[in-house]
Structures are given as structure tokens and as C-alpha cells.
Design a protein around this motif. Structure first.
Motif, PDB file in Angstrom:
ATOM      1  N   SER A 318       0.861  -1.211  -0.047  1.00 16.11           N
ATOM      2  CA  SER A 318       0.103   0.049   0.106  1.00 16.11           C
ATOM      3  C   SER A 318       0.715   1.216   0.079  1.00 16.11           C
ATOM      4  CB  SER A 318      -0.822  -0.024   1.282  1.00 16.11           C
ATOM      5  OG  SER A 318      -0.430  -0.126   2.441  1.00 16.11           O
ATOM      6  N   GLU A 319       2.154   1.126   0.614  1.00 14.55           N
ATOM      7  CA  GLU A 319       3.046   2.436   0.708  1.00 14.55           C
ATOM      8  C   GLU A 319       3.447   2.822  -0.636  1.00 14.55           C
ATOM      9  OE1 GLU A 319       5.023   2.289   5.024  1.00 14.55           O
ATOM     10  OE2 GLU A 319       4.539   0.492   3.979  1.00 14.55           O
ATOM     11  N   GLY A 320       3.795   1.361  -1.310  1.00 19.54           N
ATOM     12  CA  GLY A 320       4.224   1.654  -2.692  1.00 19.54           C
ATOM     13  C   GLY A 320       3.239   1.832  -3.691  1.00 19.54           C
ATOM     14  N   PHE A 321       1.931   1.663  -3.416  1.00 18.30           N
ATOM     15  CA  PHE A 321       0.795   2.258  -4.197  1.00 18.30           C
ATOM     16  C   PHE A 321       0.586   3.627  -4.183  1.00 18.30           C
ATOM     17  CE2 PHE A 321      -3.566   3.634  -3.796  1.00 18.30           C
ATOM     18  CZ  PHE A 321      -4.139   3.355  -4.876  1.00 18.30           C
ATOM     19  N   ALA A 322       0.902   4.220  -3.003  1.00 15.12           N
ATOM     20  CA  ALA A 322       0.718   5.650  -2.766  1.00 15.12           C
ATOM     21  C   ALA A 322       1.722   6.409  -3.807  1.00 15.12           C
ATOM     22  CB  ALA A 322       0.703   6.135  -1.386  1.00 15.12           C
ATOM     23  N   LYS A 323       3.270   5.677  -3.756  1.00 17.38           N
ATOM     24  CA  LYS A 323       4.072   6.282  -4.619  1.00 17.38           C
ATOM     25  C   LYS A 323       3.942   6.185  -5.936  1.00 17.38           C
ATOM     26  CE  LYS A 323       8.515   7.695  -4.531  1.00 17.38           C
ATOM     27  NZ  LYS A 323       8.949   9.227  -3.842  1.00 17.38           N
ATOM     28  N   MET A 324       3.516   5.018  -6.435  1.00 16.10           N
ATOM     29  CA  MET A 324       3.117   4.898  -7.744  1.00 16.10           C
ATOM     30  C   MET A 324       1.852   5.837  -8.331  1.00 16.10           C
ATOM     31  SD  MET A 324       2.447   1.083  -9.789  1.00 16.10           S
ATOM     32  CE  MET A 324       3.844   0.607  -9.243  1.00 16.10           C
ATOM     33  N   ALA A 325       0.972   5.985  -7.472  1.00 17.52           N
ATOM     34  CA  ALA A 325      -0.077   6.828  -7.876  1.00 17.52           C
ATOM     35  C   ALA A 325       0.504   8.285  -7.921  1.00 17.52           C
ATOM     36  CB  ALA A 325      -1.197   6.613  -6.775  1.00 17.52           C
ATOM     37  N   LYS A 326       1.169   8.671  -7.221  1.00 21.29           N
ATOM     38  CA  LYS A 326       1.874  10.126  -7.060  1.00 21.29           C
ATOM     39  C   LYS A 326       2.387  10.264  -8.464  1.00 21.29           C
ATOM     40  CE  LYS A 326       3.551  13.564  -4.223  1.00 21.29           C
ATOM     41  NZ  LYS A 326       3.831  14.003  -2.719  1.00 21.29           N
ATOM     42  N   ARG A 327       3.271   9.384  -8.736  1.00 18.19           N
ATOM     43  CA  ARG A 327       3.932   9.632  -9.797  1.00 18.19           C
ATOM     44  C   ARG A 327       2.885   9.592 -11.073  1.00 18.19           C
ATOM     45  NH1 ARG A 327       9.465   9.106  -9.646  1.00 18.19           N
ATOM     46  NH2 ARG A 327       9.500   8.230 -11.913  1.00 18.19           N
TER      47      ARG A 327
END
Length: 345
Positions: A318-327
Motif C-alpha cells: 500500500s505504501e508503494g501504491f501511494a508512491k506509484m499513484a503520485k507518479r
């Protein structure tokens, strides 16, 4: 006087000729029949009724989901079935006919018990009063075992985090890619051990009209006979310089996990932002999110944001999801004073 052989010759000729004519007729008949089958046009495939049109430009995910009759997909990975989770789920007051449910369970004995209880609960609800039924329910089984014990101590041990979170990411990706359809506006990720939320959870979170928004996850407990609450989920945070420097010195396959003394990130946690009596609608931008109660506009997933099961900028799941979504251009937000509660083992 003709011999027997001479007398039987005409009969033999007639018999052979007759057999030959029968065989020739059969072959010609078969040939014509086979030819007809081969040249006959194949049955029409599809047809007008098999063509579906989805005007995606008209699909909304707004701050008024109820007024616009927006469909919500609630997704939950499950290993244990909690009655409190199920009761809370069916008590959500968003119209059930606008809600699709999706569950995924791993292989294994404990999950076998969970799926039996889940099946019983779903069948009882979906054959009961129509007003209580959900639009659809999908139950998936993973093709791999859960790689970790379900005890709270084992689940949260730092040594198990990389394997555990990677497996959870795979499960989440399988779940949403299998169950999302063209009519879904919102996806609510709701963990199986979330046992208490406001009944208006969907409307409350959607009213902020954010692409990604997460509630603050706490836990009720009793201390010396007094009922108290404490922070539970530490995966929603605002990044820090310390964490950024830590990442710079890491190998490509190393991951930062929040909430461990061994990794002093000094990030600002959503769990620590709560202020008693403060505005329940206060929202803050965040860089990482937990998925205990996470509302996502479906377009975020459709645009390619997923839960990385591999180190993504030293983050997983989920933390990686937030990072990917931000990009991809989507900012995540947290609600420090809007609480949901985790099961207390």
C-alpha cells in the motif's frame, strides 16, 4: 453340360457389380454430404447482442456518490473470518444495490475455515430480504499459500515484513484486476480485521472528493478496567529527510518499513496527528498509505496504479501504491480524526 464354375460365373459378375455400385453410391453420397458441410457458411459468431458500449467519459466518482448513484466495489483480502467485520460491513448504509463485494483467500487450513464461514454468511445474506443484498459478490482463491502465520506477533515481526507485504500486494492486485468492471466509480479497500466504522463510511470519505483517501486506524482495548483507544496502523505517513537519506544508502532490493525501532524514519504518522475534539473532516496530504480503510477513485487503478510486490522506491504494497499513484499524478490524503477500529486479539 457347363461346369459348376461356368454356371456360377454370371451370378458372380452380377454380385460383384452390385457391390461395386453400392460402394460407388455410398462414396458419392458421402462426398456430396462432406462437400456440403465444408462449404456451408459457419454460424454467425457474436452478433449485435454481444457488443457492449461503456461511455467511460460519463462515469463519475464525485463528492456526492449517493446522489449520483455511483457504484462502489468493496475489496477485502481474508485469511480469518471475523463476525464483527461482517456485521459492520452489512450495516454500512450506502445502498447495497450499489455495492459489489470482492474477497480473496489464500490456500491453507485456516483459510479453508474462513471461506466456509464466508460462504455461509454470503449465502444467508444474498438469499435473504432483497433490500439487504449486495449487487454482486465474488470470492477468489489464491494459487499460493499465505507465507506467514496469522498471529499478531508473527504478522508484525520485522523479519517477516518483506515476504508478508509482497504476498499481500499480489493478493490485492489479483483481487482488483479480477473484480473491477466498467461501471465501478470507487474502490473501498477494507481489511478483514476492521470491525468498527461509521455506517456512513463510504459517503463520509467520498465527500472529500479525493482520488485516494484513508481513515485513521485505531484499536479499542481495556486497561485496568477502563476502555481506551490506541493507534494501530502506521503505514500512512508524510515523508521525512531521514527516510529519504536512508533510502539513498539502500540496495535496490531493500525496503523501508514503518513503525520499527530498527528503522528510525522520523516520518510524521497519521496515527500521531489525531487530536481529540478536532474536526473529523480535517484532511492532510500523505506520501504513504495503509489499506485498512482506503477509498480510491477507480480511475486511479484503471490508470495503472497497483500494489507493488517488489521494492518500488524502497516501498512495498500500500505504501508503494501511494508512491506509484503520485507518479501518475494522484495525491493521497489522510483523515487524522476520522477513526476506524481494528480487531483486538
Amino acid at each position: 453340360m457347363p461346369s459348376y464354375r461356368q454356371r456360377s460365373r454370371p451370378l458372380t459378375i452380377i454380385t460383384v457389380s452390385g457391390v461395386a455400385l453400392i460402394i460407388l453410391f455410398y462414396l458419392l453420397s458421402t462426398s456430396r454430404s462432406s462437400s456440403e458441410v465444408r462449404v456451408r457458411p459457419p454460424p454467425a459468431a457474436g452478433g449485435a447482442k454481444s457488443i457492449s458500449h461503456y461511455p467511460m467519459n460519463g462515469l463519475t466518482s464525485s463528492w456526492q456518490p449517493l446522489a449520483r448513484q455511483e457504484h462502489v466495489l468493496i475489496l477485502t483480502p481474508i485469511t480469518r473470518f471475523y463476525e464483527e467485520y461482517w456485521n459492520n460491513l452489512i450495516n454500512l448504509n450506502y445502498p447495497h444495490e450499489l455495492i459489489d463485494l470482492g474477497f480473496i483467500l489464500p490456500r491453507g487450513r485456516e483459510a479453508n475455515q474462513a471461506i466456509q464461514r464466508l460462504d455461509e454468511a454470503v449465502n444467508a445474506l444474498q438469499t435473504g430480504p432483497k433490500k439487504n443484498r449486495f449487487a454482486s459478490v465474488s470470492i477468489l482463491r489464491q494459487d499460493f499459500d499465505s507465507p506467514f502465520s496469522q498471529s499478531e506477533k508473527d504478522r508484525h515481526a520485522l523479519s517477516s515484513q518483506k515476504e508478508r507485504r509482497a504476498a499481500m500486494a499480489r493478493a490485492r492486485n489479483s483481487l482488483y484486476t479480477t473484480t473491477i468492471n466498467a461501471g465501478i466509480s470507487w474502490i473501498l479497500w477494507l481489511d478483514a480485521d476492521i470491525v468498527e466504522t461509521p455506517a456512513s463510511l463510504i459517503q463520509d470519505m467520498a465527500s472529500h472528493n479525493k482520488a485516494i483517501i484513508v481513515a485513521n486506524c485505531y484499536q479499542r482495548y481495556v486497561d485496568h478496567g477502563e476502555s481506551k483507544i490506541r493507534p494501530y496502523d502506521f503505514n500512512t505517513w508524510q515523508d521525512s529527510e531521514a527516510a529519504a537519506k536512508m533510502a539513498q544508502n539502500m540496495g535496490d532490493d531493500e525496503v523501508i518499513f514503518e513503525g520499527y525501532a530498527e528503522m528510525a524514519t522520523h516520518r510524521t504518522l497519521l496515527a500521531s496527528m489525531r487530536g481529540a475534539g478536532k474536526d473529523i473532516n480535517e484532511e492532510v496530504p500523505v506520501d504513504g498509505v495503509g489499506a485498512t480503510a482506503l477509498l480510491v477513485k477507480a480511475e486511479v487503478h484503471r490508470d495503472g496504479a497497483m500494489f507493488p510486490s517488489f521494492p518500488f522506491f524502497h516501498l512495498l504494497e500500500s505504501e508503494g501504491f501511494a508512491k506509484m499513484a503520485k507518479r501518475l499524478g494522484y495525491q493521497a490524503y489522510g483523515l487524522p480524526n476520522y477513526l476506524v477500529y481494528h480487531y483486538n486479539e
